[in-house]
Design an enzyme around this catalytic site. Sequence first.
Site, PDB file in Angstrom:
ATOM      1  CD  GLU A 222      -3.028  -0.901  -0.039  1.00 45.54           C
ATOM      2  OE1 GLU A 222      -3.743   0.206  -0.184  1.00 45.54           O
ATOM      3  OE2 GLU A 222      -3.134  -1.723  -0.886  1.00 45.54           O
ATOM      4  CB  SER A 515     -44.556 -36.171  39.576  1.00 44.69           C
ATOM      5  OG  SER A 515     -45.705 -36.586  39.257  1.00 44.69           O
TER       6      SER A 515
END
Length: 860
Positions: A222, A515
């Site tokens: 770059e 239960s």
Amino acid sequence: MTSYGEGDSARARAQVGRAQVARAQVPGGRASVPGAASGQGTAPVPNGAAGGYNGVAAGRSGVSGRAAVGAARVGGAAGAASVGRASVGRAGVPPVSPAGPVGPIGPGGPGGTGPGGPLGPGGKASPAAIAKRRKKLRRRNLLIAAFAVFIIVAGGVVVGGTYYYDSVPAPQQLDLPEASTIYYSDGKTQIAKLGEEKGGNREYVPIRAIPKHVQDAVISAEDRNFYSHDGIDVKGIMRAAWNNLSGGDTQGASTITQQYARAAANLTGITYARKLREAVMASKLNQEYSKPQILEFYLNTIYMGRGAYGIQAASRAYFNKTVDKLTTAEAAVLAAVIKQPEPSATHKGYDPVVNPTAARERWNYVIDGMVEMGAIPEAERAKIEYPKNVLKKAAACVSAATCGVDTPAGNVVNYVARELEAMGITDLRAGGYKITTTIDPKMQKAAEKAARGLAKSSPMYKQPKQLMAALVAVDPKTGRVKAYYGGEKGTGYDYAGLNVNEKTGALEGGHSPGSTFKIYTLAAALQDGISTDSRWDATKTKDPDQGPKFEISNAGRQPHCGNHCTLEESTIQSYNVPFYWITKEIGKGKVLDAAKAAGVQHIWTNDLKAVDLAKAKNGDAVAGDFGLQVGFGQYGITVLDHANGVATFAAGGVYHKAHFVRKVEKKGDDGKYRVVKAAKEKGERRFEEAQINDLNAVLQKIPDANNDDLAGDRPATGKTGTWELRQGSKENGDAWMVGATPQLATAVWVGSEGKRVALRDKNGVKIGGSGLPADIWKTFMDDALEGTDVERFPPAARTGDPNRGNGVQPQEQPNQDCFLPALFCPSSNDNRGPGNRDDDPRNRDDRRPGTRDGGGRGGG
């Protein structure tokens, strides 16, 4: 991002200039060029043998450093003054045609017949005239280009104007979305990563953590003059400007510093004004920060494709590794991508998978540049090979905005988000947080191995596809959720917790506990002074207050203890009738209060309305929404709430809210994480310890009675339960097993995915609580607790009144083997001696799976 000096891609093309290009109008005249607020100027537009041309006139500088550069036409206004902008005129040249006139014909004009006219015989332009005109145009373009470069580089008055109002923030000052990462309890193993759909996948790393060869690769790709220029590459800008104005490919000429400035200030548009401002900001960056700092900013901000922002996220996306593990060849692949990470209309970009040929060419450019820079010895160049390990698609937990949610642990992420919101943290997907959860990686793996139908180790493996299991495990001492399985992914229905109906907004997720809910009724009875030794009539199935047709069900079983069942035996044998009468005696509100105190927050009515017990003043305030069947489990609750309730009892009656977040950390300006929120894990006593000791003493007898005792003779409480598919049905629709050791409380539910169906296993056998749910529970508990110390519960305290209850004492029966007075004979009804009572579960021979649950609906 755009590399300076390169124009072979769509992204490298003119990001510069807001030049106002006006075609010249041939008629002569004067160009009026408005200046700044302080004055105006005019410039004459010469006429000659070659005709009129565009005038370039600059107005005098005005307030705040304004400048006006206009493209003039005869008789018209040229450029207007603008703040921090420059408009550069570019001559428009009419096509030179040998077949027609160049401009208006007049004496001595471009189409004239006078001595200076360019037309030859027949009205055609002579070669000499055309050559002269072209030479003049080239000279004019050169002057314009030089002037444009001067404006861009020096900035003139505009630079002075923008310098004081443009500042470039560091990444820590920017409102940049950064992914938040969610970890298991070890703080190292990742569960998920969350980020915004665009820009959220970012993980900031300091420059010292980025290897030198990675930095060099990016610089090579770059900005090879990064360490030598002052933030602006003058040569690159001049080259780009000349190329742009002379008709070549438009180029951006952006250095690494400029690219960061552009991203930080969110500069967009293809204008010279933007380029100028970008250059000014880059110059300021270069003065305020060191080169390593600027490179650090850039490497943590640049977009690199696959949803990854910054070098760390890109490293994971392309190679599934952290940046410090990248090789030189791999670093060059990532650096090559920066120029154009994703396809455009004119170029496919440089993702190695999308465009392998161009990616390799760009990779070679980067590697060669590293040699040129001296970052790689020339002798080593030939040894560097293009990587073969580039992922075909972004690695897991990298590119997806909700990465990690589409996994079995995904529902954990949903709870984490809710808890953070309650803590005041609402920017989870963009805040860059590090969240350490309570989920133990070993236990989570054990939960998935036990409950997932896809796991070969699970009792659910190869069961009918409509069957579904859910499991939640909680640490009784802290409330930390150690394992959670509610389905295959967090974006689907959560069978272990809360769901919100997208159409109605109603809360969903409750399953009838059958239960297993009796543990709360038992706790309420103990709180009300009823002893586990109290006697209850398990045969009294009619309640005159409910009408002649009302009948309480014992799930089709005849209680062997008849009308004198102890509360302990009624719990172990899971008879419904005694719990109906207990609920009626003490009140539904007290049962609901006990469930709430233990940790049950939501309970669903018959019409599927979710009642929030936490918001209710007390149980009596909402008791009207429920029948007396609440005492034995008709109404739905979540697996998570149930696990929390069991954990409270395992902790001796001390409540710790079940939670998923241990701590939340956020990175400071120095790059270090600091705790910003942490869970509050202080417990609250909600039941008397002696009473809960009695409860646990009863519940410890159930796993052994069902042949589900844990490995190594580890003591554990337990309770099974089922509920019928629909009223009056003989099929089960929900099946449960809950239980705990002092270290871990776990709730397991088995039901159906989607529409409720009759629960039958792969052999066609009806599924009850002591079947698949108990098998899953035992598989998980043995695996999760392997290697931990064996802890025991305190002994029973025998609290309460044994004479409470609607049952009778069993009649004394003479011992036929004893001919002495009963005083000297062993009694067969001694209800203190294990194995001597006719209602002791160890004297029963019906310990087969599926025969122990009285979870059917009680009727009415």
